[in-house]
Design a protein around this motif. Structure first.
Motif, PDB file in Angstrom:
ATOM      1  N   UNK A 192       0.815  -1.217   0.000  1.00  0.00           N
ATOM      2  CA  UNK A 192       0.000   0.000   0.000  1.00  0.00           C
ATOM      3  C   UNK A 192       0.846   1.264   0.000  1.00  0.00           C
ATOM      4  N   UNK A 193       1.943   1.254   0.727  1.00  0.00           N
ATOM      5  CA  UNK A 193       2.712   2.471   0.951  1.00  0.00           C
ATOM      6  C   UNK A 193       4.036   2.501   0.187  1.00  0.00           C
ATOM      7  N   UNK A 194       4.365   1.407  -0.531  1.00  0.00           N
ATOM      8  CA  UNK A 194       5.602   1.365  -1.307  1.00  0.00           C
ATOM      9  C   UNK A 194       6.854   1.375  -0.456  1.00  0.00           C
ATOM     10  N   UNK A 195       6.713   0.938   0.796  1.00  0.00           N
ATOM     11  CA  UNK A 195       7.856   0.900   1.708  1.00  0.00           C
ATOM     12  C   UNK A 195       8.725  -0.313   1.415  1.00  0.00           C
ATOM     13  N   UNK A 196      10.021  -0.106   1.306  1.00  0.00           N
ATOM     14  CA  UNK A 196      10.957  -1.215   1.117  1.00  0.00           C
ATOM     15  C   UNK A 196      11.110  -1.969   2.436  1.00  0.00           C
ATOM     16  N   UNK A 197      10.949  -3.289   2.398  1.00  0.00           N
ATOM     17  CA  UNK A 197      11.086  -4.128   3.589  1.00  0.00           C
ATOM     18  C   UNK A 197      12.427  -4.852   3.582  1.00  0.00           C
ATOM     19  N   UNK A 198      13.126  -4.811   4.710  1.00  0.00           N
ATOM     20  CA  UNK A 198      14.337  -5.608   4.898  1.00  0.00           C
ATOM     21  C   UNK A 198      14.150  -6.388   6.190  1.00  0.00           C
ATOM     22  N   UNK A 199      14.008  -7.714   6.078  1.00  0.00           N
ATOM     23  CA  UNK A 199      13.674  -8.553   7.222  1.00  0.00           C
ATOM     24  C   UNK A 199      14.808  -9.520   7.543  1.00  0.00           C
ATOM     25  N   UNK A 200      15.198  -9.584   8.799  1.00  0.00           N
ATOM     26  CA  UNK A 200      16.027 -10.677   9.295  1.00  0.00           C
ATOM     27  C   UNK A 200      15.076 -11.675   9.934  1.00  0.00           C
ATOM     28  N   UNK A 201      15.161 -12.944   9.513  1.00  0.00           N
ATOM     29  CA  UNK A 201      14.216 -13.919  10.064  1.00  0.00           C
ATOM     30  C   UNK A 201      14.772 -15.337  10.027  1.00  0.00           C
ATOM     31  N   UNK A 202      14.348 -16.140  11.018  1.00  0.00           N
ATOM     32  CA  UNK A 202      14.583 -17.580  10.996  1.00  0.00           C
ATOM     33  C   UNK A 202      13.403 -18.311  10.351  1.00  0.00           C
ATOM     34  N   UNK A 203      12.330 -17.588  10.106  1.00  0.00           N
ATOM     35  CA  UNK A 203      11.091 -18.170   9.600  1.00  0.00           C
ATOM     36  C   UNK A 203      11.174 -18.272   8.071  1.00  0.00           C
ATOM     37  N   UNK A 204      11.358 -19.496   7.567  1.00  0.00           N
ATOM     38  CA  UNK A 204      11.530 -19.680   6.119  1.00  0.00           C
ATOM     39  C   UNK A 204      10.270 -19.293   5.349  1.00  0.00           C
ATOM     40  N   UNK A 205       9.091 -19.512   5.956  1.00  0.00           N
ATOM     41  CA  UNK A 205       7.852 -19.124   5.259  1.00  0.00           C
ATOM     42  C   UNK A 205       7.782 -17.620   5.069  1.00  0.00           C
ATOM     43  N   UNK A 206       8.134 -16.887   6.123  1.00  0.00           N
ATOM     44  CA  UNK A 206       8.167 -15.423   6.021  1.00  0.00           C
ATOM     45  C   UNK A 206       9.218 -14.995   5.003  1.00  0.00           C
ATOM     46  N   UNK A 207      10.390 -15.626   5.053  1.00  0.00           N
ATOM     47  CA  UNK A 207      11.483 -15.265   4.144  1.00  0.00           C
ATOM     48  C   UNK A 207      11.062 -15.410   2.682  1.00  0.00           C
ATOM     49  N   UNK A 208      10.347 -16.480   2.372  1.00  0.00           N
ATOM     50  CA  UNK A 208       9.998 -16.732   0.972  1.00  0.00           C
ATOM     51  C   UNK A 208       8.795 -15.918   0.494  1.00  0.00           C
ATOM     52  N   UNK A 209       8.204 -15.142   1.381  1.00  0.00           N
ATOM     53  CA  UNK A 209       7.197 -14.176   0.944  1.00  0.00           C
ATOM     54  C   UNK A 209       7.854 -12.916   0.391  1.00  0.00           C
ATOM     55  N   UNK A 210       9.135 -12.717   0.707  1.00  0.00           N
ATOM     56  CA  UNK A 210       9.861 -11.562   0.184  1.00  0.00           C
ATOM     57  C   UNK A 210      10.231 -11.796  -1.272  1.00  0.00           C
ATOM     58  N   UNK A 211      10.352 -10.705  -2.024  1.00  0.00           N
ATOM     59  CA  UNK A 211      10.700 -10.819  -3.442  1.00  0.00           C
ATOM     60  C   UNK A 211      12.144 -11.242  -3.626  1.00  0.00           C
ATOM     61  N   UNK A 212      13.010 -10.860  -2.693  1.00  0.00           N
ATOM     62  CA  UNK A 212      14.434 -11.205  -2.774  1.00  0.00           C
ATOM     63  C   UNK A 212      14.840 -11.905  -1.486  1.00  0.00           C
ATOM     64  N   UNK A 213      15.891 -12.721  -1.574  1.00  0.00           N
ATOM     65  CA  UNK A 213      16.362 -13.459  -0.404  1.00  0.00           C
ATOM     66  C   UNK A 213      17.873 -13.621  -0.497  1.00  0.00           C
ATOM     67  N   UNK A 214      18.553 -13.371   0.627  1.00  0.00           N
ATOM     68  CA  UNK A 214      19.974 -13.721   0.707  1.00  0.00           C
ATOM     69  C   UNK A 214      20.184 -14.599   1.931  1.00  0.00           C
ATOM     70  N   UNK A 215      21.096 -15.544   1.790  1.00  0.00           N
ATOM     71  CA  UNK A 215      21.420 -16.450   2.886  1.00  0.00           C
ATOM     72  C   UNK A 215      22.889 -16.245   3.251  1.00  0.00           C
ATOM     73  N   UNK A 216      23.135 -16.047   4.555  1.00  0.00           N
ATOM     74  CA  UNK A 216      24.489 -15.831   5.043  1.00  0.00           C
ATOM     75  C   UNK A 216      25.002 -17.067   5.773  1.00  0.00           C
ATOM     76  N   UNK A 217      26.287 -17.315   5.624  1.00  0.00           N
ATOM     77  CA  UNK A 217      26.954 -18.375   6.374  1.00  0.00           C
ATOM     78  C   UNK A 217      28.317 -17.836   6.786  1.00  0.00           C
ATOM     79  N   UNK A 218      28.504 -17.664   8.094  1.00  0.00           N
ATOM     80  CA  UNK A 218      29.761 -17.122   8.633  1.00  0.00           C
ATOM     81  C   UNK A 218      30.146 -15.825   7.928  1.00  0.00           C
ATOM     82  N   UNK A 219      29.154 -14.965   7.712  1.00  0.00           N
ATOM     83  CA  UNK A 219      29.411 -13.642   7.152  1.00  0.00           C
ATOM     84  C   UNK A 219      29.555 -13.579   5.651  1.00  0.00           C
TER      85      UNK A 219
END
Length: 227
Positions: A192-219
């Motif tokens: 609705x508001x065109x706000x860019x979302x940046x989420x840190x999450x352990x919830x894979x279902x929530x993560x895959x609702x985002x248009x983009x995804x990055x996965x980190x391992x030891x930085x």
């Protein structure tokens, strides 16, 4: 999607440790358009919250740069970075971080009053109605459930109409049903508001609702920015 609102170039964070230096983030690059959504996932200690703090200008990198709303954060002093955050950024934390001495309406009004918005009360009330808490305006955080507190926190984060909303484990302390409702709310407001979302999450279902995804391992980036 619009023009770039948030970009990181060769972002690294190195801190001293008993064994010498510890690399928390290693040469990470990303670019987000206005209205985009990004999930940052990975095991505990992978650097997710460190990356969030760097992107939001809460911390400075050891190397590389972050451009937020056209400003190079590493070229600004602490007060200037705080001003950029006040003008462009909203936050939602796992711990809610509401003020216990204020009721729901006053918690949401606070950022609006700090920026001198004469419609603070009306806007805060409208946002609380929007998140389904129009009947709880006068309740303090102690009188609200965890899910209700998180909805107040989301209303407060969107109050100043941020360009970017950073959320650190926004559903982490909630049961699955409440977490799902909070997720729906975040993405509805994102659309609705065109706000860019940046989420840190352990919830894979929530993560895959985002248009983009990055996965980190030891930085390090182990899953590229998708798509």
């Amino acid at each position: 999607m619009g023009e770039s609102i948030l970009a990181a170039r060769n972002l690294s964070k190195v801190v001293p440790s008993e064994e010498g230096t510890l690399t928390i983030l290693h040469e990470l690059t990303l670019d987000l358009a206005a209205g985009d959504s990004l999930a940052i996932v990975g095991a505990s200690g992978s650097g997710k919250s460190t990356l969030l703090g760097l992107l939001a200008g809460l911390d400075l990198p050891s190397a590389g740069s972050v451009m937020l709303a056209g400003k190079d954060l590493s070229q600004l002093d602490e007060d200037q970075r705080a001003r950029v955050r006040a003008e462009h950024v909203g936050f939602v934390f796992q711990s809610f971080q509401l003020l216990d001495s204020l009721n729901a309406l006053e918690n949401v009004m606070l950022p609006l009053e700090l920026e001198g918005n004469p419609q603070a009360r009306e806007r805060a009330s409208e946002l609380l109605q929007r998140v389904g808490l129009g009947h709880r305006l006068s309740h303090t955080p102690r009188q609200l459930s965890g899910g209700e507190q998180q909805r107040v926190a989301i209303a407060r984060a969107f109050a100043a109409q941020p360009d970017v909303l950073f959320a650190d484990e926004p559903t982490g302390n909630l049961d699955s049903h409440t977490g799902e409702r909070i997720s729906d709310l975040l993405f509805e407001l994102n659309r609705e508001r065109g706000t860019t979302l940046v989420l840190v999450t352990h919830d894979e279902r929530l993560a895959h609702r985002c248009r983009r995804l990055i996965r980190l391992d030891a930085g390090r980036l182990v899953a590229p920015l998708e798509p």
